[in-house]
Design an enzyme around this catalytic site. Structure first.
Site, PDB file in Angstrom:
ATOM      1  N   ASP A  56     -10.534  -4.720  -3.541  1.00 26.88           N
ATOM      2  CA  ASP A  56      -9.865  -3.712  -2.718  1.00 26.88           C
ATOM      3  C   ASP A  56     -10.699  -2.438  -2.720  1.00 26.88           C
ATOM      4  O   ASP A  56     -10.929  -1.834  -3.766  1.00 26.88           O
ATOM      5  CB  ASP A  56      -8.467  -3.441  -3.297  1.00 26.88           C
ATOM      6  N   SER A  88       0.825  -1.205   0.000  1.00 25.42           N
ATOM      7  CA  SER A  88       0.000   0.000   0.000  1.00 25.42           C
ATOM      8  C   SER A  88       0.865   1.263   0.000  1.00 25.42           C
ATOM      9  O   SER A  88       1.613   1.501  -0.960  1.00 25.42           O
ATOM     10  CB  SER A  88      -0.964  -0.041   1.199  1.00 25.42           C
ATOM     11  N   HIS A  99      -7.961  -5.488   0.295  1.00 30.64           N
ATOM     12  CA  HIS A  99      -6.786  -4.614   0.305  1.00 30.64           C
ATOM     13  C   HIS A  99      -5.595  -5.258   0.997  1.00 30.64           C
ATOM     14  O   HIS A  99      -4.462  -5.113   0.541  1.00 30.64           O
ATOM     15  CB  HIS A  99      -7.119  -3.288   0.989  1.00 30.64           C
TER      16      HIS A  99
END
Length: 257
Positions: free
Chosen positions: A205, A108, A235
């Site tokens: 996600d 991320s 995610h």
């Protein structure tokens, strides 16, 4: 989780001294090491970090994980963090705690930082493995997605809280984070890295749309780019099947480096 001692790296920032928490495993010096860069508001004790620790131990690879300033066991006020600060911090960590070439595994927000490192330290970065990379997130996933009311509040008060499934109080986002992030936007200019890149992204996600990874693959100058989309993946990509895919991808990369 492998039993490891948490150590601290001191950084002098102006008049302040900060301590960055990290855990490190030794390994072969003739192979690239692994470095895990976690997500926004996360820490180094999550399932992906622990899976990589076990994988590195099984392959006798050096491995480093750490908590950013204002995260986990590191010192500092998260609200004082900016992209400039965290970018400089990771550069220091790589310089002081690693030797030789490294594979950066960025999750991320850590994916965006990994891409910054790849541009800044091209010869040192052997490969990138990016998990739901939130490239350009301060602009693409924050500012552009804010309502006009949220933008006005951010400009006037300097902070807003955005909903997150990972934090019931919401993520605090500061105006200086958004403004500072503008100088590190990558997608519009292209990304000058030519090494291997592997991208994993869940198609369910809700934090970082997987279309962003398609755009990222296009904007990378490297031709050695593979993308993996997990149809039912969220995610975090932290279930056993997702983690097995992560180590499988590393297995495929290692003999080529």
């Amino acid at each position: 989780m492998l039993a490891q001692d948490v150590k601290f790296l001191s950084r002098k920032i102006g008049q302040n001294s900060e301590k960055i928490a990290y855990m490190q495993q030794n390994g072969r010096t003739d192979r690239p090491g692994l470095v895990f860069l976690g997500g926004f508001r996360s820490d180094m004790t999550g399932s992906k970090a622990n899976t990589l620790a076990a994988y590195a131990a099984s392959q006798n690879l050096a491995y480093l994980r750490f908590d950013y300033f204002g995260h986990g066991q590191s010192s500092g006020d998260f609200l004082q963090g900016t992209l400039s600060y965290w970018r400089a911090e990771v550069l220091d960590i790589l310089a002081q705690l690693t030797k030789g070439r490294q594979i950066l595994v960025g999750s991320s927000f850590g994916g965006w930082l990994s891409l910054m490192m790849a541009e800044a330290l091209r010869d040192k970065i052997a490969a990138l493995v990016l998990i739901a990379p939130a490239v350009d997130m301060t602009h693409r996933l924050m500012w552009q997605e804010f309502s006009q009311t949220e933008r006005d509040t951010l400009i006037k008060e300097g902070i807003i809280y955005i909903p997150s499934e990972y934090d019931e109080k919401g993520y605090p986002i500061t105006r200086k984070l958004i403004e500072d992030g503008k100088q590190y936007l990558m997608l519009d200019k292209g990304i000058a890295y030519h090494g291997p890149v592997r991208i994993l992204h869940g198609q369910k996600d809700t934090a970082v749309p997987y279309a962003l990874s398609l755009e990222l693959a296009e904007k990378l100058q490297s031709t050695n780019v593979e993308t993996y989309f997990i149809k039912d993946g969220d995610h975090s990509l932290s279930n056993p099947e997702n983690l097995a895919l992560l180590t499988h991808i590393l297995d495929g990369l290692m003999p080529t480096l």
